[in-house]
Scaffold this active site. Structure first.
Site, mmCIF file in Angstrom:
data_model
loop_
_atom_site.group_PDB
_atom_site.id
_atom_site.type_symbol
_atom_site.label_atom_id
_atom_site.label_comp_id
_atom_site.label_asym_id
_atom_site.label_seq_id
_atom_site.Cartn_x
_atom_site.Cartn_y
_atom_site.Cartn_z
ATOM 1 N N LYS A 1 -25.065 -9.374 -7.922
ATOM 2 C CA LYS A 1 -25.522 -8.028 -8.341
ATOM 3 C C LYS A 1 -27.018 -8.034 -8.669
ATOM 4 O O LYS A 1 -27.441 -7.691 -9.771
ATOM 5 C CB LYS A 1 -24.683 -7.495 -9.502
HETATM 6 O O1 S5P Z 1 -17.094 -2.351 -9.503
HETATM 7 C C1 S5P Z 1 -16.828 -3.539 -9.410
HETATM 8 C C2 S5P Z 1 -17.589 -4.413 -8.629
HETATM 9 C C3 S5P Z 1 -17.212 -5.734 -8.515
HETATM 10 S S1 S5P Z 1 -18.060 -6.713 -7.399
HETATM 11 N N1 S5P Z 1 -15.752 -4.051 -10.063
HETATM 12 C C4 S5P Z 1 -15.388 -5.370 -9.984
HETATM 13 O O2 S5P Z 1 -14.383 -5.741 -10.591
HETATM 14 N N2 S5P Z 1 -16.145 -6.249 -9.232
HETATM 15 C C5 S5P Z 1 -15.811 -7.700 -9.170
HETATM 16 O O3 S5P Z 1 -14.517 -7.852 -8.601
HETATM 17 C C6 S5P Z 1 -15.781 -8.406 -10.524
HETATM 18 O O4 S5P Z 1 -17.036 -9.013 -10.781
HETATM 19 C C7 S5P Z 1 -14.658 -9.446 -10.361
HETATM 20 O O5 S5P Z 1 -15.176 -10.662 -9.867
HETATM 21 C C8 S5P Z 1 -13.748 -8.849 -9.283
HETATM 22 C C9 S5P Z 1 -12.479 -8.212 -9.794
HETATM 23 O O6 S5P Z 1 -11.605 -9.153 -10.327
HETATM 24 P P1 S5P Z 1 -10.111 -8.764 -10.826
HETATM 25 O O7 S5P Z 1 -9.635 -9.986 -11.509
HETATM 26 O O8 S5P Z 1 -10.243 -7.594 -11.746
HETATM 27 O O9 S5P Z 1 -9.331 -8.421 -9.581
#
Ligand code: S5P
Length: 264
Positions: free
Chosen positions: A93
């Protein structure tokens, strides 16, 4: 199946080599899954990739989460990712001015040397993308930038106006692979796809088979709905690495995402 048959216009209008590489790998593996490999140790990462590597198309890292990071172990980790034919996506990011973002691609983690994809906020203007692309060129590598057009977290400040501007600027920038969209809200994704058009990719975090609120403001939508709404890659973290059986979970997300693409 060949990627052009499956991806249609997304394939024929793609300009960045990395876009075609992703679509090729996803077709070969029949998976539109990018694993958010949010583990804090090198051992944990190796274990995870060994288990789910065959069922995912890309690997998203947060290199600065890893407590025992070292350049040599990271090189081994990247080699393992290549062995599994995975694109490596550092979710850094970036958001600074162009020349600093370019320098931040080097430094201790040397991101430009091993990443195929990175994320950036466009808050500082389009030069951030040029800075990141310059860093890849300096090491004779090719990569693509995913711009954050939406976020999955509640209360985020990326309002519709901001999203529209990011899409308008990003859609015509050749260094942009595509956009991060909000996987938790299929309706918003449909709108985002209309704005983006067919050429650029949309990758979506905020996806889980268990739809609803997650930890600390995260929100989750259904993986099938996200792809039908226009997502080209579902970014799944805890849905896989937090599952009791990560391998089974990865297989399931792969199957859901692939079937959704075929239906779309
Ligand atoms: O808006 C966002 C953008 C990103 S890149 N929301 C997110 O959750 N992410 C990323 O996606 C976050 O940094 C994490 O690594 C992943 C989601 O992980 P989860 O465990 O919630 O599925």
């Amino acid at each position: 199946m060949q990627p052009d048959e499956v991806w249609g216009e997304r394939w024929s209008s793609a300009t960045l080599p990395i876009a075609k590489r992703y679509m090729t790998v996803a077709t070969e593996k029949q998976s539109l899954v990018c694993l958010a490999a949010d583990r804090r140790t090198m051992g944990g990462l190796f274990e995870l990739i060994n288990e789910v590597g065959p069922f995912i198309a890309a690997l998203k890292t947060h290199v600065d989460l890893i407590e025992d990071w070292s350049p040599s172990e990271w090189a081994d980790f990247c080699a393992l990712a290549h062995h599994h034919n995975l694109l490596i996506f550092e979710d850094r990011k970036f958001a600074d001015i162009g020349k600093i973002s370019r320098s931040q691609m080097t430094g201790i983690y040397n991101i430009s040397a091993w990443s195929d994809i990175v994320t950036a906020h466009l808050i500082s203007g389009p030069d951030v993308v040029d800075g990141l692309q310059t860093a890849w060129k300096e090491v004779n590598r090719e990569g693509g930038v995913l711009l954050l057009a939406q976020m999955s977290s509640r209360g985020n400040l990326l309002n519709e106006n901001y999203t529209n501007t990011v899409v308008r600027l990003g859609a015509v920038h050749e260094g942009v692979l595509g956009f991060i969209g909000n996987g938790s809200k299929p309706d918003e994704l449909v709108e985002l796809r209309q704005k983006v058009g067919q050429q650029k990719m949309i990758w979506t975090p905020g996806v889980n088979r268990e739809v609803g609120d997650g930890e600390m403001g995260q929100r989750y939508g259904d993986p099938y709905d996200a792809v039908i709404a226009g997502s080209d890659c579902i970014i799944v973290g805890s849905g896989i690495h937090g599952a009791e059986h990560p391998k089974t979970a990865a297989q399931s997300y792969a199957q859901i995402s692939w079937n959704a693409l075929l239906s779309r």
